[in-house]
Enzyme design. Structure first.
Site, PDB file in Angstrom:
ATOM      1  N   CYS A  70       0.422  -1.139  -0.266  1.00  0.00           N
ATOM      2  CA  CYS A  70       0.043  -0.277   0.729  1.00  0.00           C
ATOM      3  C   CYS A  70       0.647   0.968   0.583  1.00  0.00           C
ATOM      4  O   CYS A  70       0.179   1.987  -0.033  1.00  0.00           O
ATOM      5  CB  CYS A  70      -1.044  -0.156   1.607  1.00  0.00           C
ATOM      6  N   HIS A  89      -1.956   7.949   6.057  1.00  0.00           N
ATOM      7  CA  HIS A  89      -2.424   6.887   5.521  1.00  0.00           C
ATOM      8  C   HIS A  89      -4.126   6.585   5.824  1.00  0.00           C
ATOM      9  O   HIS A  89      -4.820   6.136   4.956  1.00  0.00           O
ATOM     10  CB  HIS A  89      -1.360   5.713   6.179  1.00  0.00           C
ATOM     11  N   GLU A 110      -0.496   5.720  13.151  1.00  0.00           N
ATOM     12  CA  GLU A 110      -0.559   6.048  12.697  1.00  0.00           C
ATOM     13  C   GLU A 110       0.228   7.394  13.015  1.00  0.00           C
ATOM     14  O   GLU A 110       0.910   8.103  13.071  1.00  0.00           O
ATOM     15  CB  GLU A 110      -0.709   6.287  11.474  1.00  0.00           C
ATOM     16  N   LYS A 124      -9.434   8.778   2.455  1.00  0.00           N
ATOM     17  CA  LYS A 124     -10.300   6.989   2.297  1.00  0.00           C
ATOM     18  C   LYS A 124     -11.383   7.453   2.855  1.00  0.00           C
ATOM     19  O   LYS A 124     -12.074   5.925   2.366  1.00  0.00           O
ATOM     20  CB  LYS A 124      -9.100   6.285   3.040  1.00  0.00           C
ATOM     21  N   HIS A 134      -9.494   2.033   0.247  1.00  0.00           N
ATOM     22  CA  HIS A 134      -8.316   1.799   0.502  1.00  0.00           C
ATOM     23  C   HIS A 134      -8.109   1.219  -1.413  1.00  0.00           C
ATOM     24  O   HIS A 134      -8.553  -0.064  -1.675  1.00  0.00           O
ATOM     25  CB  HIS A 134      -7.928   1.483   2.115  1.00  0.00           C
ATOM     26  N   PHE A 138       1.836  -3.529   3.553  1.00  0.00           N
ATOM     27  CA  PHE A 138       1.879  -4.904   4.276  1.00  0.00           C
ATOM     28  C   PHE A 138       3.566  -5.169   4.288  1.00  0.00           C
ATOM     29  O   PHE A 138       4.513  -4.820   3.021  1.00  0.00           O
ATOM     30  CB  PHE A 138       1.602  -6.020   3.593  1.00  0.00           C
TER      31      PHE A 138
END
Length: 416
Positions: free
Chosen positions: A171, A311, A322, A340, A345, A404
């Site tokens: 991502c 993010h 975050e 988002k 996403h 990831f």
């Protein structure tokens, strides 16, 4: 344009001279930005192909007609992820004012983020193999599904004979691509780079995989409120497809040709958590390394950052981690938002979409709201913009992306 910052001796500003977007919020930058600006709620719809999956909705690009956009002779050759990338690239190139018919293609590169490749093609052709046998599988299977072909087909469309790369950092891929593109300009390898990210992951097996992990929202009773970044009641992300492309040039080159410089990419940092396959490091060591590297690269102090385009996936652990990292490095001064809540996403495309959004935020001095944020998680000690956007001077924006494998990438953008 405002006064140019001198920064440190190593400061390098890559000029953004063109942008293009295709998202669930709209086809084209203006349409997407309008809904992001309003915080219009999750642009999700029920997806028939996902009917057997507990999370059977997603942020698809509705109304997208590849034949109308690309022509009947071309559209069928590409996976949907490449179709989205080509449309976003066309808008960005046109916006830049550059003419591919006259540029030196040897000096033009392409760097796009893509994490999964031609997922839709893969699943359709695998089903043909099972149902009808190997003779019915398309001879175009490999060039349609291979992850490198997103950049490959864009380079073919524009005669870009410089480096043609795809970054695959989950991502964080779109953000990694933009940082890599800036490095190509800085090194002198290219004069122009077409960069960004694209993804079309709304297939049964992929969405099922995320669902089985418990990563997706299951708010089926109100899908327009399903993606809730930083909200106390968040329960997972909403998968999405999309693409965004930026045209980068060296600032002096853009000025010499009289281009409109929309913003500068002034810093970039990347790192790895070296911690876990899917979970963020709770001590956020890797993410902090990336953010501090971007600040150092730009010669910008933490107290100079006005806005963070987070993010902000709307997953419980990721948002909390975050938020602690942002506060630990930047304090509570910057206004924070996550787009988002509107566009979902889109994995590898998300960082590129957020980079374009950051460009528009700098241009308009307007920070869009985080859609669906009703009650801020009390553990998140940040000024997260909600309900309505804020008109405020914005000179420096940080855009975070995490993926990831512990992949971290951070861009720092400044006003032109």
């Amino acid at each position: 344009m405002g006064q140019e910052r001198t920064g440190t001796a190593g400061r390098f500003d890559a000029a953004v001279t063109g942008v293009g977007m295709v998202t669930a919020a709209g086809i084209g930058t203006a349409a997407s930005w309008e809904r992001i600006r309003l915080g219009a709620g999750t642009q999700a719809t029920a997806v028939p192909a996902l009917a057997d999956i507990p999370a059977d909705f997603a942020c698809a690009v509705t109304g997208f007609d590849a034949t109308a956009e690309l022509g009947a002779r071309q559209a069928w050759r590409f996976d949907r992820s490449t179709q989205l990338a080509l449309v976003a690239a066309a808008e960005a190139v046109a916006d830049s004012g550059l003419d591919p018919a006259t540029w030196d293609g040897r000096r033009v590169g392409v760097v796009l983020g893509n994490g999964i490749g031609g997922a839709e093609t893969w699943e359709k052709q695998h089903r043909k193999l099972l149902d009808a046998g190997p003779r019915r599988v398309s001879p175009r299977l490999i060039p349609m599904l291979s992850v490198n072909m997103t950049a490959g087909y864009v380079s073919m469309a524009y005669g870009a004979r410089g480096p043609s790369l795809v970054t695959a950092t989950a991502c964080a891929s779109g953000t990694t691509a933009i940082g890599t593109a800036r490095d190509l300009l800085r090194s002198g390898a290219c004069d122009v780079v077409i960069t960004g990210g694209a993804e079309a992951p709304l297939t049964p097996s992929l969405v099922c995989g995320f669902s089985q992990m418990g990563a997706l929202s299951r708010r089926r009773d109100d899908i327009t409120a399903a993606s809730r970044p930083f909200d106390a009641d968040r329960d997972g992300f909403v998968p999405a497809e999309g693409a965004a492309v930026l045209i980068l040039e060296r600032a002096e080159d853009a000025r010499a040709r009289g281009a409109r410089i929309r913003a500068m990419v002034s810093g970039y940092g990347s790192s790895a958590d070296a911690y876990h396959a899917t979970a963020p490091d709770p001590e956020y060591v890797g993410a902090e390394l990336a953010l501090r590297a971007a600040l150092r690269d730009a010669g910008i102090g933490p107290d100079e950052v006005d806005h963070v385009n987070a993010h902000g996936t709307a997953t419980v652990i990721n948002d909390a981690t975050e938020a602690r990292m942002i506060r630990g490095v930047l304090g509570d001064r910057p206004l924070v938002t996550s787009v988002k809540g509107v566009v979902g996403h889109s994995l590898a495309a998300s960082g590129a979409i957020e980079a374009v959004t950051s460009v528009l935020t700098l241009e308009e001095s307007f920070v869009p709201p985080t859609a669906n944020l009703e009650t801020l998680d009390p553990e998140i000690e940040l000024d997260v913009v909600a309900k309505e956007g804020r008109e405020t001077p914005v000179e420096v924006v940080v855009s975070n992306s995490f993926g990831f494998g512990g992949q971290n990438a951070v861009l720092l953008l400044t006003r032109a």
